[in-house]
Design a protein around this motif. Sequence first.
Motif, PDB file in Angstrom:
ATOM      1  N   TYR A  17      -3.408   7.713   5.070  1.00  0.00           N
ATOM      2  CA  TYR A  17      -2.017   7.660   5.517  1.00  0.00           C
ATOM      3  C   TYR A  17      -1.390   9.042   5.613  1.00  0.00           C
ATOM      4  N   TRP A  49      -5.447   1.585  -7.881  1.00  0.00           N
ATOM      5  CA  TRP A  49      -5.822   2.742  -7.074  1.00  0.00           C
ATOM      6  C   TRP A  49      -6.425   3.791  -8.000  1.00  0.00           C
ATOM      7  N   HIS A 108      -8.556   2.317  -3.226  1.00  0.00           N
ATOM      8  CA  HIS A 108      -8.058   0.982  -3.558  1.00  0.00           C
ATOM      9  C   HIS A 108      -9.242   0.090  -3.952  1.00  0.00           C
ATOM     10  N   ASP A 141       3.266   6.557  -1.621  1.00  0.00           N
ATOM     11  CA  ASP A 141       2.261   5.638  -2.166  1.00  0.00           C
ATOM     12  C   ASP A 141       1.914   6.127  -3.563  1.00  0.00           C
ATOM     13  N   HIS A 142       0.830   5.611  -4.134  1.00  0.00           N
ATOM     14  CA  HIS A 142       0.513   5.954  -5.523  1.00  0.00           C
ATOM     15  C   HIS A 142      -0.144   7.317  -5.667  1.00  0.00           C
ATOM     16  N   ALA A 143      -0.291   8.053  -4.563  1.00  0.00           N
ATOM     17  CA  ALA A 143      -0.751   9.438  -4.621  1.00  0.00           C
ATOM     18  C   ALA A 143       0.413  10.417  -4.492  1.00  0.00           C
ATOM     19  N   ARG A 171       0.827  -1.204   0.000  1.00  0.00           N
ATOM     20  CA  ARG A 171       0.000   0.000   0.000  1.00  0.00           C
ATOM     21  C   ARG A 171       0.859   1.250   0.000  1.00  0.00           C
ATOM     22  N   PHE A 172       1.969   1.207   0.709  1.00  0.00           N
ATOM     23  CA  PHE A 172       2.921   2.319   0.738  1.00  0.00           C
ATOM     24  C   PHE A 172       4.276   1.776   1.171  1.00  0.00           C
ATOM     25  N   SER A 224      -6.093  12.179  -3.623  1.00  0.00           N
ATOM     26  CA  SER A 224      -6.400  10.927  -2.932  1.00  0.00           C
ATOM     27  C   SER A 224      -6.865   9.857  -3.912  1.00  0.00           C
ATOM     28  N   ARG A 225      -6.463   8.617  -3.652  1.00  0.00           N
ATOM     29  CA  ARG A 225      -6.826   7.486  -4.494  1.00  0.00           C
ATOM     30  C   ARG A 225      -7.487   6.402  -3.644  1.00  0.00           C
ATOM     31  N   GLU A 267      -7.938   4.128   1.423  1.00  0.00           N
ATOM     32  CA  GLU A 267      -7.689   5.315   0.618  1.00  0.00           C
ATOM     33  C   GLU A 267      -6.345   5.908   1.011  1.00  0.00           C
ATOM     34  N   THR A 268      -5.661   6.489   0.037  1.00  0.00           N
ATOM     35  CA  THR A 268      -4.331   7.033   0.332  1.00  0.00           C
ATOM     36  C   THR A 268      -4.394   8.166   1.355  1.00  0.00           C
TER      37      THR A 268
END
Length: 553
Positions: free
Chosen positions: A249, A203, A264, A107-109, A87-88, A261-262, A245-246
């Motif tokens: 975190y 994501w 999952h 993470d992916h954001a 996730r991160f 924000s993304r 959700e990103t």
Amino acid sequence: MRRKEIIKENIGAVTRTWSSQNSTRPVKDKEVSRKPDLALLDDVEARWDTIKAVCELTSQLYTPTGTIGKTIDSKAYLLLRRQPWRRFVLLFSLTHEYRELRVHMYDHAGGVVTPPIHIDSAPNHFLYILSGVVFGNLDCIGYDPSINPLRRSFSDPIGRITVNDHTYDILEVIFSSQGLVGRGTVCYLARRDDEEYIIKDHWVLGGKDAALNEVRMLREMQGVRGVPELVEYWLVEIAPNEVDETMNYRYKVLGSIKGTSRTHVRLVLKPRARPLHAFRTKLELVSALRDIVIVQRTAVEDRGVLHRDCSLNNAMIEDDGDGTNGLLIDWEFAVHIDAEAVGDVATSARSWKAKLATSSLTKPPPLILQHYHDDLESLFYVFVCICIEYRGPLGVKRDLSADRSQEWLPHLWSADTFKAGSDVKTSFFFHPNADKLKKQFHPYFDTLIPLATQWYDLIRNKGPSSAVTFGEVLDLLETHLAELPKDEPSPELLFAKKFIAALPKKRHASDLEGDDDRDKYINEPPNTERNIIHGRMGWTMEVAPQPKRSRTT
């Protein structure tokens, strides 16, 4: 005595330790060489798919744009690339004479960093953070508890993944996106109850409603041949009724990260397909292109849906047991559309405009409106890229770097910005460029040059005032399909013929009389020196190398 009891109770437990063994030698990686100052590991070899966390050390002050910031960015990218199920990832920096600790979360954001924690003024915080990383649960450092990569190397299955109340065995990672910020899409070949599925784990930018757009679109397209079947979906939860959700975190939403924000989400799909560039014959390639055009037309005219993301990664071929057909996947960016009849009704030309204020995609209106003919044009680019970037069937890549004098079209079209890409493509059709197609196509695709140039002329001659129609493209593809040979040898047959041709000629017993080395001759391997190119067999057609099965911890 107490120490011995603790050790005895924890025999077999994995102990994470900080290792400096790769501070002077790079971690093994085929593409990027990086040396982490400290790597958090179990008792295993340091690889980017086994490293739990990284710590970088410098006596200098920390700056995000300095050397320390850049090296942490690159190592975060490598960690997420080699461990796409996380996730991160967490990285740490010890700066300012190694007395200031910062935690970097990616993470992916994107990435965020904590304020400095000074060992003199906040020693307990310093200790809590480092102890938590070493002794805490794996989900505290970014591992997803709903995905369980197995420790055994080359095992079958290689892991397990949860979707709702179902657990699937992971057999293979068949696709993983390469970027740091983005959807972070990973596609797994999975199995449950002796049946195979594709699980798409990704994501989606936005909240729950945006994350479910692809689910809605797949339901709209249900029953259309050439569209994946949705088996089930799951908004991944990190706790009961708490969607992953990103933004969970991040301590708070700052202005600089607002709107990033993304969410999952996991989709279970059928069937398994192979990429379009893994076609077996030219007939199969053009047939799949025709099938995808039919999918696009059915989506627009019958279901009122515009796909908007036709690309080399999303064009596939399905083996359905009764032949093959083209498949169009990834309906995340699809939208509902309205039709307005324009021009000559007899030509069935229509202008399809996206409904921007419907529940299909609750996002601000895009800066560029996309129409159905844009999807058709995207398929033309997919076709041309295959004919230039590949040198035959089964996904055999062509080395374009060998000829640096060429301005390869796929490279020009892959511009860094949308504006640059748009300008290049506009210029490609504004000026006559059919000769570039002829020059850049690999010789294997020479018989498809007439199709490419006629398709190019069809788009170019229409101009902005009148769009290319589905019927025109289908007629063009059908015409060339009728002309392609139906008995093109399969890649396996070509390979077998090449191999047999490389074998030594059979010798009669009388030919061996007086030959002292006849036993050696009979037992030695075939002489294929003339067919060796850079250490491998120089077939025109060769089997595409399969990626190694993921080795995880």
